[in-house]
Structure formats: C-alpha cells, structure tokens
Enzyme design. Structure first.
Site, PDB file in Angstrom:
ATOM      1  N   ALA A  43      48.927  66.409  47.667  1.00 18.31           N
ATOM      2  CA  ALA A  43      47.926  65.476  48.163  1.00 18.31           C
ATOM      3  C   ALA A  43      46.589  66.182  48.239  1.00 18.31           C
ATOM      4  CB  ALA A  43      48.312  64.965  49.550  1.00 18.31           C
ATOM      5  N   GLU A  60      46.934  66.701  55.507  1.00 19.83           N
ATOM      6  CA  GLU A  60      45.661  66.225  54.937  1.00 19.83           C
ATOM      7  C   GLU A  60      44.760  65.672  56.045  1.00 19.83           C
ATOM      8  OE1 GLU A  60      45.376  67.326  52.069  1.00 19.83           O
ATOM      9  OE2 GLU A  60      47.509  67.612  51.686  1.00 19.83           O
TER      10      GLU A  60
HETATM   11  N1  B3K Z   1      43.520  71.115  49.183  1.00 14.50           N
HETATM   12  C1  B3K Z   1      44.491  70.517  48.314  1.00 14.50           C
HETATM   13  C2  B3K Z   1      44.958  71.421  47.236  1.00 14.50           C
HETATM   14  C3  B3K Z   1      44.104  71.462  46.035  1.00 14.50           C
HETATM   15  C4  B3K Z   1      44.761  72.239  44.929  1.00 14.50           C
HETATM   16  C5  B3K Z   1      43.853  72.441  43.780  1.00 14.50           C
HETATM   17  N2  B3K Z   1      44.530  73.093  42.686  1.00 14.50           N
HETATM   18  C6  B3K Z   1      45.657  69.999  49.082  1.00 14.50           C
HETATM   19  C7  B3K Z   1      45.926  70.649  50.376  1.00 14.50           C
HETATM   20  O1  B3K Z   1      46.198  71.818  50.485  1.00 14.50           O
HETATM   21  O2  B3K Z   1      45.816  69.988  51.361  1.00 14.50           O
HETATM   22 ZN    ZN Z   2      45.650  71.914  52.533  1.00 14.92          ZN
END
Ligand code: B3K
Ligand code: ZN
Length: 859
Positions: free
Chosen positions: A264, A300
């Site tokens: 996500a 998230e």
């Molecule tokens: N921040 C995103 C992950 C993005 C990955 C890019 N290759 C999801 C998370 O860790 O919440």
């Molecule tokens: Zn994250």
C-alpha cells in the site's frame, strides 16, 4: 559503456540542500491511455546559488515557459533523466507540458493504466515519470490537481486533499479539481481515475471534527470492504489515545487496486492499496489476511504523522518514517490482539529474513550510506530492524519517555523534512537520556552477537552475569563498534518460579552485572521479549530450555526457548552426523500442552511448531541444506507418531463454531490447524485432511487442510487442490492462494504444475500479485525444491527475473533476492548461482534495480 562507472551510486555524504524550492505546483492531467498531457505550473524560489535541476524520465517535453516566455531548445539542457535551467531567476513561474504513456507503463511507477484504472505510485522516485520536477523529499510544495477526461468509464477522478470543484464542460469533458492544503514532497502525490464501488463512513475526531471516510473498491466488492473500514476507524482512534495524534484533513480515501508493486502507499489523504490488503470475507480471506488488512490499514494511516506531516530529508533517512511506522503498526496490532503473537511474528521476520539480509551482499545499516536504485532499499533492514531500533528506544526510555520524545519530535519538525538524527535528538531532549552511543544503530550494519555466561556464588548469594558483544563484518562494512544494547532478563528459580526481572544496558564490548541476595542458583532467561535484534550464544542445556518454555513469565521467551531447543538438537545431530531423536522429556512437555492447552491457545500452537528452514539456516555459515531438511522432516514425523492420540484429542476438544474474526476464535483455529498438520503426517492423514476440508465453512480452515495435505505430500492433495481451483476460479485473490499451494508441492512435479498455473486464464505476467503468489512462495516456502542440488529451482527463479526485468524491474529485483546469498551454500550450488547471476548481469538493457543487487553479489 562500462556499467559500473555509468551507474554511480548516490551517497548520503554528498547531500546538498536544493538550490530551488517549489512553493506551489498546479497540475492538470488530460487523461488519455497512450498520451496523457500533464501541465505543471510551478512557483519557485531560490534557496541557494546553483542551477535549477528538474528530474524527469520517459517524458516527452511539449513546451516549457518561464514567466510567460516560451523557452527554446538552447535555453535549457535536456538529458535522459533531467532538465536543467542554468539562468533561472531567483523567483518565478515555470509552466511545463509533458506527454506520458500510462498504457505502456508496466513498471507500475509514475502514472499507469491497468485493468481500466489510472493509478499513480510515486515513492520513491516515480513523480519524475509524470513531469519534470525536483523529485526529492526535501522539496515540499502545496499541490493542486485538475483531472480532465472525456471517458465516461471513469466516473471517479481522485487526488490528494479536498475536492474543490466538479463540472462538465460544454464539450462533454468532465473536470475535477483537488487542493491539498498541506505542503508535501512529490512522492506523496496521487491520482486515481476509474469506476468503483465506494463504502462511505464518518469518523469524529477527539476534538470533535467530522472526517469523511471513503473506501473505493472494484465493482461488486462492497461487502468485502467492511473490515478494512472498521480497521481504519480503530486505527484513527488508537493513534488519538496512544499518541494524541488526530487526523488533519476533512476526507480520508482508500482505493484498492489489483495491479500494485507492494502492499500500500500512504499518499496524503488518498491511500492506494493492493486489493489483497483491503478485501476480506470469511469465504475468501484467512485469519492472516484479516490480520494483515488491519495492520496495513493502520500502517498507512499512521504515516499521516510519521512520514507525511514530518517527512524524510533524503531517501537515506527512509527508516525515519518506515521503522517508526512499522513500530507504531506493531503496537497497534498488539493492542488489538495478542501482544505475544505479534512479537513472535516480528521475531520470525527478523530471524528468517533480516538476519539473512545482514549476512548477504545487500547488507546495509538501517540508514544506508549509498544507493543506486532507491527501490532496492525498502528492505526488512530499513523496515523491521528499523522498528526494532525504535522499540529499543522505547525500552530504554520507558513508554512515557518514548511518547514524550515522539511528541517533541512531531512538534519540533511539523511540516519539515528531517533526518534520523533529528529524531534521536528529540528523544534525547525529551528524556534527558544521553543517546550518543545509541546512534550507532543507525550507521552500523550486521547482526550483533551476544555471548552470555552466568556464575553463582552460593556463599555470598551473589549472581554474576558476563555479557560480551561482537558484530561480524558485513559485506560493505568491516569495522564495528560496541552498541548500546538493552538486554531484558528474567531469573527463574529451579522449580520454575520467577525470582526477578531486570533490564541490563550493555554498552561495553564486555561487561559484568552482579546481583545480590539471590538465595539459590537461578536459571537466566536471556533477551526476554527479544529486547534487541541480536543473535545470542548461551550455554543452555535442552533441559534448561524446556524449563524456560514451561515457566517463563513472558510468552515470547517461552516460544523462543522452544526455538532454541530445536536449533540445539538439530545442530548437535548434524555435528554428530546422526539423526535427531526426541527425548521422553520433550514428549511429556508437548503432551502436557496438548492435554491442557494453556489459556493462550495461539501461543500453544506456536510452542508446538518447529522453526522453519530459513530460521535454522541463519545459524550456519555454510548452510547444510540436505541435513537441515532431513532433520526437520524426521522430527516432524517423530512428533506426529509419538503424540498422535494427543493431537487427535486436542483437535477434537476444540469445538467448531461459525466463523468470526476474534482473538479467541483465531487462536482456536490456529491450534486446531497445528494439530491437523501433525495428524496429516500419520497413517490416518488422508482422513483427517479430507474431513477438515469438507467441514470447513471458511477459507482459513479450508486452506489449513490444503496446506497440511501439501506439507505431508498426501496422494489426495492434487485432487483436493483441483477441486479448490474449480470452486474459486472466479476469485483471483483466492487463485493466488491456489498458486501458493501449487508452489509448495514437495515432489518434482512442482515445475510442471507451476508452469500450468501460468497458463490459466486468470494468470498475468504483468500483475505482481499473480507472480509473487507463485514464485515468491516457491523460493521462500519450498526449500526442498528451491535448493535442489541440480540447480533447477534456482534456474526457475533466475529465468523469471530475466523475463520480468524489462517489464517490471522493481518486481524482478525483489524476486531475485534469494539468489544473491550464494556464498552461504556448498561449492556446487555456489557455481550454479554464480553462473546464473553472471548471465543476468550480461543481459542487455538490464535495469538499475537488478544491476545493483547482482553486481554487489558477484565476486
Ligand atoms: N511507503 C510505501 C512504500 C513505497 C515503496 C516504494 N518502492 C508503503 C509503506 O511503507 O507504507
Ligand atoms: Zn510505510
């Protein structure tokens, strides 16, 4: 061209602040499958002397206008990944028009069109595939987004923030405008356009503000969306109660898509989710799916503060947001369910995957120092070891001290892009505890190893504990310094009653701790609750471990003692070149647990489970593949045989109830499943499995039967699996479970059966979920076939990586990981793997993603 010279890594040490900052960015998307026009109006301001360098990849530049004047080719410099203006004024407005091709974007980075849905993924560096922009997390701008389409198959046009207007133009085109009031880096930008069903709800924050919650899913999936929505509300409430953090916008949207490279993404106000982590009902999802949904929805959401409101200065600081947010989601899950089970899961990830990464060519500190492709650093080290580092801070500072530190950090840096040092500094300032030495956890890679000894002086009733620490050199870092390591211990008397608990802070290479008034020689439970991400060398006998497993106050410590018990038994058998034998004592302990399951049935299930291949492998410099697999198989068979009646009794004692997802119900199913796993290995195996399958009224139980059949290689397994495939062929998420099951086939048929899966109508070489369900399951959960001596297992994975690299490099590089650790195997396997990796490296047009990992691995 020499690849190594061409693909220079970026280094943390070279960080420079941006020469220009962007105050506002106004984006207009005219959506079209193969030619979407993106108009971007930037209001910029100089920050430092230097050129204005904008990142951009795979873009067609239509026009560029500076303060109303169109620039001509000589007035800017264009390369394959940048647009540079050398004479930009200190302040001004830039309008850039680019054309992009979402339909052709199979890398699923930037704006892509898949399954009829337009969707973006910008973290880490995907925004540069949308328009020219300073695509770095320390440039924070206010975004507004206008989406225009004439396509009536796209009723929902979504972006970050608040919806400002929605209208239909005289030519029939629809226009929707969004504004996000919070400045953000480009990686948090999102756009989604498609047709969905939407589940709406409402959340009233602690201060009384009403927030509209919307969950967009594929048409027809509304009934499977309720659990995700309920999870979101629980997460929002939890962050208010635990950390005093409230949501800040009036609207929070979650969109589920089936084509997605990861779990996500926390885009501001518009999370995009892999549908696997949104949709659930009892008939299609397992207990584990429910658990993952709650935890990822939480993760998230928690990023809104730890990641979005306070973000990273540069990508080397990724653990600043990820380690911290994983820690927060783990705490959330622990509060929603069982703290012990959650801790066991986290420790398993560390021992199976993170310790392996530390011992691999990809070893890196939680704050890496150099990177070629950032997407390669979304790792178990940055995420899970990062979370363990945060947990150690909480252990050292105490819960209240940690919360005060987090509060100070968020107050001090709200709206900023900061570093891991800023985070630790806030923790130090809020608590008054000197964290200078603790900071080494951020720049030192590798798994520290503790050797512990105890001495008891009966005359003086004094206990002396000696601890020494040593971190072996890792691939990219030879020298290691002593770390500050919190070591929780519990002292047990010989009859198992608890004597006392202590937190030791180890700061030296070797250190002694003395305890007075200990009336009898105690048994020390070391590293209780896995208080630090380290390996432990003890002089435990198997009897000590059984005592701890039966008596320690901490559930994780009890489980851990059993894990150590099996490691010890197996290591000894391998050393003596004998087959391991179960002791009468072990049988008695297991029998006790089975006949009188403890209050915590889920813990009992874990206590009865042997460590998996990868956990055991972590203890060997050169992994004795065949011997480990043989020991595991033999032990499981012996346990099943010796305790057959007890497993049957325990199984039957747990009554069947209609499905609900609650801690107690999950625990019951887990213990029953554990018993079934052993019963499947007995002569009555077929009957047990068939009966369990037939009686199942939910996916968790159904899958348990199929897994047991596969693990026991029962003759009926293939037929059961086909029955399952026929029943659920219309639900692609369930078909992913079918792929998982096929991939763990123990016999040599696995290769032809996996091939057949790829020929099914629902399989797609462009969908990461379909591919992972088959090939990641094979490499991670079928050690028997993956590590075959003839190399056929490795070759299967190498071929898939080679095929996928041009399609989706991020996915290819992820799948590749198990092939990198060739040094851990015998000479024959080493040669096979080196040959395969060399062939990959020679592949023309290889992506940076795969190049970085393979080139690091080869000698
Ligand atoms: N921040 C995103 C992950 C993005 C990955 C890019 N290759 C999801 C998370 O860790 O919440
Ligand atoms: Zn994250």
């Amino acid at each position: 061209m020499n690849d190594t010279l061409h693909r220079q890594p970026k280094r943390l040490a070279d960080y420079q602040p941006p020469c220009f900052t962007i105050r506002t960015i106004d984006l207009t998307f005219e959506l079209a499958a193969t030619a979407t026009r993106v108009t971007s109006i930037l209001r910029f301001k100089r920050n430092m002397p230097g050129n204005m360098v904008l990142d951009g990849q795979q873009l067609i530049l239509e026009s560029i206008t500076l303060n109303g004047e169109t620039l001509t080719a000589g007035q800017y410099e264009l390369t394959a990944d940048s647009l540079t203006l050398s004479n930009a004024p200190d302040e001004g407005e830039l309008e850039i028009v680019t054309l992009i091709n979402p339909a052709q974007n199979t890398a699923l980075e930037g704006l892509y069109l898949a399954d009829g849905v337009y969707c973006t993924q910008c973290e880490a560096e995907g925004f540069r595939r949308i328009t020219y922009y300073p695509d770095r997390p320390d440039v924070l701008a206010i975004f507004s987004t206008t989406i225009i389409t004439d396509n009536h198959a796209l009723p929902f046009l979504l972006s970050n923030g608040n919806k400002i207007s929605e209208q239909t133009l005289s030519d029939g085109r629809r226009v929707v405008r969004w504004e996000d009031p919070f400045p953000k880096p480009a990686y948090l930008f999102a756009l989604v356009a498609g047709d969905f069903d939407c589940l709406s709800d409402n959340f009233v924050t602690a201060s009384g503000r009403s927030v509209l919650l919307e969950c967009y899913v594929q048409k027809g999936d509304l009934p499977r969306t309720e659990f995700a929505m309920a999870s979101l509300k629980r997460a929002m409430r939890w962050d208010e109660t635990r950390f005093g953090l409230e949501y800040d916008l009036d609207r929070y949207m979650v969109v589920a898509v089936d084509f997605f490279n990861m779990g996500a993404m926390e885009n501001k106000g518009l999370n995009v989710f892999n549908s696997k982590f949104v949709l659930a009902d009892a008939q299609s999802a397992t207990d584990l799916d429910y658990f993952n949904i709650e935890s990822i929805i939480g993760h998230e959401y928690f990023h809104n503060w730890t990641g979005n409101r306070v973000t990273c200065r540069d990508w080397f600081q990724l653990s600043l947001k990820e380690g911290l947010t994983v820690f927060r989601d783990q705490e959330f899950s622990a509060d929603m369910g069982s703290p012990t089970l959650n801790r066991i899961d986290a420790v398993k990830v560390m021992r199976t995957a993170q310790f392996a990464e530390d011992a691999s060519p990809m070893a890196h500190p939680i704050r890496p120092e150099q990177v070629i492709e950032m997407n390669n650093f979304y790792t178990v080290t940055v995420y899970d070891k990062g979370a363990e580092v945060i947990r150690m801070l909480q252990t050292i500072l105490g819960k209240a001290g940690f919360s005060a530190g987090l509060k100070l950090y968020l107050q001090r840096h709200d709206g900023q892009a900061v570093t891991c040092d800023d985070f630790v500094q806030a923790m130090q300032d809020a608590s008054g505890i000197d964290l200078t030495q603790f900071r080494r956890w951020y720049n030192q890679s590798g798994t520290p190893e503790l050797t512990v000894k105890q001495q008891y002086d009966a005359a003086n009733q004094q206990l002396t504990l000696d601890i020494s620490q040593f971190t072996p050199a890792s691939a990219e870092q030879a020298e290691k310094l002593p770390l500050l390591i919190p070591v929780r211990i519990e002292l047990l008397y010989q009859d198992g009653t608890p004597a006392r608990a202590e937190l030791l802070l180890l700061s030296e290479q070797q250190q002694q701790f003395k305890f007075d008034q200990i009336p009898q020689q105690p048994l020390v439970v070391w590293l209780e609750d896995f208080s630090a991400p380290v390996k432990l060398h003890t002089s435990y006998q198997t009897t000590d471990l059984l005592m701890i497993a039966s008596s320690a106050s901490n559930g994780l410590a009890r489980w851990d003692a059993m894990q150590q018990y099996w490691s010890l038994l197996i290591a000894e058998a391998i050393k003596q070149q004998q087959t391991p034998v179960l002791s009468a004592e072990l049988i008695a302990v297991f029998r006790g647990w089975l006949l009188q399951p403890l209050a915590d049935l889920a813990l009992t299930a874990e206590l009865l489970t042997l460590p998996d291949f990868d956990t055991l492998a972590g203890q060997y410099h050169e992994i004795p593949v065949a011997a480990l697999l043989q020991c595991l198989t033999l032990l499981q068979q012996q346990i099943a045989k010796s305790l057959q009646a007890d497993f049957a009794a325990c199984y039957q004692q747990i009554t069947r109830e209609s499905y609900q997802y609650s801690e107690q119900a999950v625990a019951k199913r887990a213990l029953k499943r554990r018993c079934l796993g052993y019963l499947a290995l007995t002569t009555e195996g077929e009957n047990w499995v068939a009966q369990h399958y037939q009686q199942a009224d939910n996916m968790t139980d159904r899958l348990a039967a199929l897994q047991s059949a596969q693990a026991a290689a029962l003759p009926s397994a293939a037929q059961l699996l086909e029955q399952f495939a026929q029943q659920y062929h219309a639900n692609v998420q369930v078909m992913d479970k079918y792929s998982n099951l096929v991939a763990v086939t123990l016999s040599d048929d696995v290769f032809s059966k996996m091939q057949q899966v790829t020929e099914r109508s629902w399989f797609s070489w462009k969908n990461p979920n379909r591919i992972r369900a088959l090939y990641s399951a094979f490499s991670q959960r079928n050690p028997q076939q993956f590590h075959r001596a003839d190399g056929k297992g490795y070759q299967l994975l190498a071929d898939v990586v080679s095929k996928l690299d041009p399609v989706n490099p991020q996915l290819a590089a992820r799948l590749l990981t198990p092939l990198l650790s060739w040094r851990r195997y015998d000479k024959a396997r080493q040669q096979q793997l080196i040959a395969m990796l060399s062939a990959l490296l020679a592949q023309p047009g290889l992506s940076d993603d795969v190049f970085e990992k393979v080139s690091k691995s080869l000698p």
